[in-house]
Structures are given as structure tokens and as C-alpha cells.
Design a protein around this motif. Structure first.
Motif, short mmCIF file in Angstrom:
data_model
loop_
_atom_site.label_atom_id
_atom_site.label_comp_id
_atom_site.label_asym_id
_atom_site.label_seq_id
_atom_site.Cartn_x
_atom_site.Cartn_y
_atom_site.Cartn_z
N GLY A 121 -45.45 29.28 -70.35
CA GLY A 121 -46.44 30.36 -70.75
C GLY A 121 -47.64 30.55 -70.28
O GLY A 121 -48.23 31.46 -69.99
N VAL A 122 -48.17 29.37 -69.35
CA VAL A 122 -49.32 29.45 -68.86
C VAL A 122 -49.32 30.12 -67.43
O VAL A 122 -49.91 31.22 -67.09
CB VAL A 122 -49.84 28.03 -68.39
N PHE A 123 -47.91 30.08 -66.76
CA PHE A 123 -47.55 30.92 -65.64
C PHE A 123 -47.47 32.46 -65.92
O PHE A 123 -47.93 33.28 -65.12
CB PHE A 123 -46.33 30.31 -64.81
N GLN A 124 -46.66 32.66 -67.27
CA GLN A 124 -46.71 33.74 -67.47
C GLN A 124 -47.92 34.39 -67.80
O GLN A 124 -48.23 35.78 -67.31
CB GLN A 124 -45.64 33.96 -68.43
N LYS A 125 -48.70 34.13 -68.61
CA LYS A 125 -49.81 34.56 -69.30
C LYS A 125 -51.03 34.68 -68.06
O LYS A 125 -51.90 35.85 -68.33
CB LYS A 125 -50.29 33.58 -70.30
N TYR A 126 -51.16 33.71 -67.19
CA TYR A 126 -52.50 33.94 -66.40
C TYR A 126 -52.09 34.12 -64.95
O TYR A 126 -53.05 34.46 -64.19
CB TYR A 126 -53.25 32.63 -66.58
N SER A 127 -50.73 34.24 -64.41
CA SER A 127 -50.74 34.40 -62.96
C SER A 127 -51.19 35.57 -62.30
O SER A 127 -51.39 35.55 -61.10
CB SER A 127 -49.09 34.21 -62.87
N LYS A 128 -51.25 36.78 -63.07
CA LYS A 128 -52.00 37.94 -62.50
C LYS A 128 -53.18 38.20 -62.82
O LYS A 128 -53.90 39.23 -62.43
CB LYS A 128 -50.96 39.12 -62.88
N GLN A 129 -54.01 37.25 -63.46
CA GLN A 129 -55.34 37.37 -63.63
C GLN A 129 -56.32 37.08 -62.32
O GLN A 129 -56.11 36.22 -61.81
CB GLN A 129 -55.97 36.48 -64.97
N GLY A 134 -59.12 35.47 -60.24
CA GLY A 134 -59.79 34.41 -60.06
C GLY A 134 -58.34 33.21 -60.18
O GLY A 134 -58.65 32.07 -60.41
N VAL A 135 -57.40 33.48 -60.43
CA VAL A 135 -56.22 32.69 -60.53
C VAL A 135 -55.14 33.10 -59.35
O VAL A 135 -55.04 34.03 -58.92
CB VAL A 135 -55.41 32.86 -61.63
N PHE A 180 -56.89 27.92 -61.04
CA PHE A 180 -57.92 28.61 -61.75
C PHE A 180 -59.28 28.19 -61.11
O PHE A 180 -59.41 27.19 -60.85
CB PHE A 180 -57.98 28.08 -63.41
N LYS A 181 -59.96 29.37 -60.66
CA LYS A 181 -61.27 29.14 -60.23
C LYS A 181 -62.21 28.71 -61.20
O LYS A 181 -63.27 27.98 -61.09
CB LYS A 181 -61.95 30.60 -59.50
N ASP A 182 -62.20 29.28 -62.41
CA ASP A 182 -62.73 28.99 -63.73
C ASP A 182 -61.79 28.92 -64.81
O ASP A 182 -61.70 30.00 -65.36
CB ASP A 182 -63.88 29.99 -63.87
N ALA A 183 -61.54 27.60 -65.02
CA ALA A 183 -60.51 27.38 -66.25
C ALA A 183 -61.08 27.62 -67.62
O ALA A 183 -60.24 27.38 -68.46
CB ALA A 183 -59.67 26.23 -65.95
N GLU A 184 -62.27 27.67 -67.95
CA GLU A 184 -62.87 27.56 -69.10
C GLU A 184 -62.29 28.30 -70.22
O GLU A 184 -61.84 27.77 -71.23
CB GLU A 184 -64.31 27.92 -69.17
N GLU A 185 -61.79 29.61 -70.12
CA GLU A 185 -61.24 30.09 -71.14
C GLU A 185 -59.93 29.96 -71.32
O GLU A 185 -59.38 29.88 -72.50
CB GLU A 185 -61.24 31.79 -70.72
N ALA A 186 -59.19 29.46 -70.29
CA ALA A 186 -57.90 29.21 -70.35
C ALA A 186 -57.35 27.72 -70.72
O ALA A 186 -56.34 27.29 -71.27
CB ALA A 186 -57.16 29.24 -68.94
N LYS A 218 -66.98 22.05 -60.88
CA LYS A 218 -67.10 23.62 -61.25
C LYS A 218 -66.22 24.23 -62.17
O LYS A 218 -65.84 25.56 -62.01
CB LYS A 218 -67.45 24.45 -59.75
N GLY A 219 -65.49 23.40 -62.95
CA GLY A 219 -64.40 24.13 -63.96
C GLY A 219 -63.16 24.55 -63.35
O GLY A 219 -62.44 25.11 -64.05
N THR A 220 -62.80 24.16 -62.23
CA THR A 220 -61.30 24.48 -61.63
C THR A 220 -60.31 23.73 -62.05
O THR A 220 -60.66 22.64 -62.76
CB THR A 220 -61.33 24.30 -60.03
N ALA A 221 -59.09 24.24 -62.20
CA ALA A 221 -57.99 23.57 -62.72
C ALA A 221 -56.81 23.74 -61.94
O ALA A 221 -56.63 25.06 -61.46
CB ALA A 221 -57.88 23.82 -64.22
N THR A 222 -55.71 22.96 -61.71
CA THR A 222 -54.52 23.32 -61.08
C THR A 222 -53.24 22.81 -61.99
O THR A 222 -53.58 21.51 -62.32
CB THR A 222 -54.40 22.50 -59.74
#
Length: 148
Positions: free
Chosen positions: A30-38, A40-41, A64-70, A122-126
Motif C-alpha cells: 500500500g505504501v508503494f501504491q499510495k505514494y509512488s507518484k507523489q 518528493g518521492v 521520501f524527501k520528507d516522510a513526516e506526513e506518510a 531531515k525527515g527522509t525515509a526509505t
């Protein structure tokens, strides 16, 4: 339709179905489906040629450049998938996960499955999902080998 084009189309559809099936039953899909086209991702899927080089059948990563929301959704998905894992290694800081390694049960013989997760400055995540014949030792060696 030309027979060659039809064959290529069928092979492409089968490859896509295999990739989709690979993460079936995992919450991180679901993470890949939901965020892949946003914005900063960045999502990466390795080509078949690269996969074969590393004894993998599937490699997907999302950064994610800024993963705070996700982050709440990512952590929720990881927590659900962690319950299925055979092996779990996590690094925690201040009660928050900094990095995680999860080896999942095989769904096909000789095909190992791994989830890797890391937060950065700085809030990044992989988040990475890997499937293939490589075992845990191969994965660790590959991740920590020096680049020339």
C-alpha cells in the motif's frame, strides 16, 4: 495483431502480474501504491538484467524527501508485516524506529523476502522490498560492500 507484438504484450502483462503478486498480502504494498507518484518521492524498480546480477526476482524501493506526513501509515504497515516476519532486527532511538530489517517467510521455495526500512536526517525515509534466491548473508554483504 502481429504475433511478435502479441507475445511481447503477454509477457509484459505476466511480468506485471508477478510483480503485483509478489507483495500481495503485505501491508507495505500500500505504501508503494499510495505514494509512488507523489512529489518528493522516488520509487525504483530494478530491471530483469540487474535483478539477475544480484540473484533477485524483485527489488522495489521508495524514498521520501520528507516522510513526516506518510510516516504514520508507513509505520502502521511495517508493524503489521513485522508480525509475519521470521527475523526482525530494529534500531530504535527515542522510542522511534530508525531502521528495520525484516525477513519474511517464503511464499515460493528458494525465494526469500526482505523488507528494509531506514529513516534519515531531515525527515527522509526509505522503504525497500527485496525478493529472490539471495539469503540474509548475501543481502548484508551486498548492502555493506565497499564501492570502488
Amino acid at each position: 495483431m502481429n504475433k511478435a507484438i502479441r507475445t511481447i504484450l503477454i509477457i509484459s502483462l505476466l511480468a506485471a502480474a508477478t510483480a503485483m503478486h509478489a507483495q500481495q498480502g503485505l501491508q507495505i504494498a500500500g505504501v508503494f501504491q499510495k505514494y509512488s507518484k507523489q512529489k518528493g518521492v522516488t520509487m525504483v524498480e530494478l530491471s530483469n538484467e540487474m535483478l539477475e546480477t544480484y540473484e533477485m526476482t524483485l527489488y522495489k524501493s521508495i524514498t521520501f524527501k520528507d516522510a513526516e506526513e506518510a510516516m504514520p501509515y508507513i509505520l502502521h504497515c511495517l508493524e503489521a508485516d513485522k508480525k509475519k516476519a521470521r527475523k526482525v532486527k530494529e534500531v530504535m532511538a527515542g522510542g522511534e524506529i530508525e531502521s528495520g530489517y525484516y525477513q519474511l517467510p517464503q511464499v515460493k521455495e528458494d525465494i526469500n523476502r526482505f523488507i528494509l526500512f531506514k529513516t534519515g536526517k531531515k525527515g527522509t525515509a526509505t522503504l525497500i522490498y527485496i525478493e529472490g534466491e539471495l539469503d540474509a548473508d548475501d543481502l548484508v554483504t551486498m548492502l555493506f560492500m565497499k564501492k570502488n
